[in-house]
Design a protein around this motif. Sequence first.
Motif, short mmCIF file in Angstrom:
data_model
loop_
_atom_site.label_atom_id
_atom_site.label_comp_id
_atom_site.label_asym_id
_atom_site.label_seq_id
_atom_site.Cartn_x
_atom_site.Cartn_y
_atom_site.Cartn_z
N GLU A 79 59.11 -36.54 35.47
CA GLU A 79 59.49 -37.78 36.14
C GLU A 79 58.98 -38.94 35.32
O GLU A 79 58.05 -38.78 34.52
N THR A 80 59.59 -40.09 35.45
CA THR A 80 59.11 -41.28 34.76
C THR A 80 58.35 -42.13 35.76
O THR A 80 58.74 -42.26 36.92
N ARG A 81 57.25 -42.68 35.31
CA ARG A 81 56.39 -43.52 36.15
C ARG A 81 56.11 -44.81 35.39
O ARG A 81 55.94 -44.80 34.18
N PRO A 82 56.04 -45.96 36.10
CA PRO A 82 55.65 -47.18 35.42
C PRO A 82 54.21 -47.07 34.95
O PRO A 82 53.36 -46.53 35.64
N LYS A 83 53.96 -47.52 33.74
CA LYS A 83 52.60 -47.48 33.21
C LYS A 83 51.79 -48.57 33.89
O LYS A 83 52.21 -49.72 33.94
N PRO A 84 50.60 -48.23 34.44
CA PRO A 84 49.78 -49.25 35.10
C PRO A 84 49.47 -50.40 34.15
O PRO A 84 48.98 -50.19 33.06
N GLY A 85 49.82 -51.59 34.58
CA GLY A 85 49.54 -52.77 33.78
C GLY A 85 50.48 -52.96 32.61
O GLY A 85 50.33 -53.90 31.85
N GLY A 86 51.43 -52.12 32.45
CA GLY A 86 52.34 -52.21 31.31
C GLY A 86 53.75 -52.53 31.74
O GLY A 86 54.08 -52.55 32.91
N SER A 87 54.58 -52.75 30.75
CA SER A 87 55.96 -53.09 31.05
C SER A 87 56.91 -51.96 30.71
O SER A 87 58.10 -52.15 30.67
N TYR A 88 56.39 -50.78 30.42
CA TYR A 88 57.26 -49.66 30.11
C TYR A 88 56.84 -48.46 30.93
O TYR A 88 55.84 -48.47 31.62
N GLU A 89 57.62 -47.39 30.84
CA GLU A 89 57.36 -46.20 31.63
C GLU A 89 56.81 -45.07 30.78
O GLU A 89 57.01 -45.05 29.57
N VAL A 90 56.14 -44.15 31.42
CA VAL A 90 55.67 -42.93 30.77
C VAL A 90 56.26 -41.74 31.52
O VAL A 90 56.57 -41.85 32.70
N ARG A 91 56.41 -40.63 30.84
CA ARG A 91 56.87 -39.41 31.49
C ARG A 91 55.67 -38.59 31.92
O ARG A 91 54.70 -38.46 31.17
N VAL A 92 55.73 -38.04 33.11
CA VAL A 92 54.70 -37.14 33.61
C VAL A 92 55.37 -35.78 33.74
O VAL A 92 56.37 -35.62 34.43
N PHE A 93 54.81 -34.79 33.02
CA PHE A 93 55.35 -33.43 33.03
C PHE A 93 54.50 -32.53 33.91
O PHE A 93 53.28 -32.72 34.01
N THR A 94 55.13 -31.55 34.53
CA THR A 94 54.44 -30.52 35.31
C THR A 94 54.99 -29.17 34.88
O THR A 94 56.20 -28.92 34.99
N CYS A 95 54.12 -28.31 34.37
CA CYS A 95 54.54 -27.00 33.89
C CYS A 95 55.10 -26.16 35.04
O CYS A 95 54.49 -26.08 36.12
N VAL A 96 56.25 -25.53 34.82
CA VAL A 96 56.87 -24.68 35.83
C VAL A 96 56.01 -23.45 36.09
O VAL A 96 55.89 -22.99 37.23
N GLU A 97 55.35 -22.93 35.04
CA GLU A 97 54.57 -21.69 35.16
C GLU A 97 53.22 -21.89 35.85
O GLU A 97 52.89 -21.18 36.78
N CYS A 98 52.41 -22.85 35.36
CA CYS A 98 51.03 -22.96 35.85
C CYS A 98 50.74 -24.22 36.66
O CYS A 98 49.67 -24.37 37.23
N GLY A 99 51.67 -25.19 36.68
CA GLY A 99 51.44 -26.40 37.44
C GLY A 99 50.61 -27.45 36.73
O GLY A 99 50.32 -28.51 37.29
N HIS A 100 50.24 -27.21 35.46
CA HIS A 100 49.46 -28.19 34.70
C HIS A 100 50.27 -29.47 34.52
O HIS A 100 51.47 -29.43 34.30
N LYS A 101 49.61 -30.62 34.66
CA LYS A 101 50.28 -31.92 34.52
C LYS A 101 49.78 -32.62 33.26
O LYS A 101 48.60 -32.54 32.92
N TRP A 102 50.69 -33.33 32.58
CA TRP A 102 50.31 -34.12 31.40
C TRP A 102 51.33 -35.21 31.19
O TRP A 102 52.44 -35.16 31.69
N ARG A 103 50.89 -36.23 30.45
CA ARG A 103 51.78 -37.33 30.10
C ARG A 103 52.31 -37.08 28.71
O ARG A 103 51.64 -36.53 27.86
N GLY A 104 53.50 -37.55 28.45
CA GLY A 104 54.08 -37.35 27.13
C GLY A 104 55.35 -38.15 26.96
O GLY A 104 55.71 -38.98 27.79
N SER A 105 56.05 -37.87 25.86
CA SER A 105 57.29 -38.60 25.58
C SER A 105 58.46 -37.67 25.57
O SER A 105 58.37 -36.49 25.69
#
Length: 105
Positions: A79-105
């Motif tokens: 999903e894309t989320r607005p970056k706190p304090g920024g004017s652009y968005e970041v992607r937040v990923f969630t692994c289908v297998e283990c549920g680990h979350k991370w930000r990336g492009s």
Amino acid sequence: MKFCDECSSMMRTEGDTWVCQSCGNEEPRDSGAEAAMTTEDEQQDDGEPPVVDGTENANETMAKPCPAEGCDGDRAYYETRPKPGGSYEVRVFTCVECGHKWRGS
């Protein structure tokens, strides 16, 4: 901070007058109104907004290898989320297998 009644731009002070930086509109300063303006010292920091569960109501995944140690997952919800304090968005990923979350492009 005061905004211009004519064009809504931010105004600056010059002596006893507020002056619009865009249209040149001038307004007299009011010490009572200025005293009521909130300063940064009076604001409350609620911290960073929580990262929501990217798997909630998600039905699309993409090929994205999971960076979690020991996980061989190669697909993630995102999903894309607005970056706190920024004017652009970041992607937040969630692994289908283990549920680990991370930000990336």
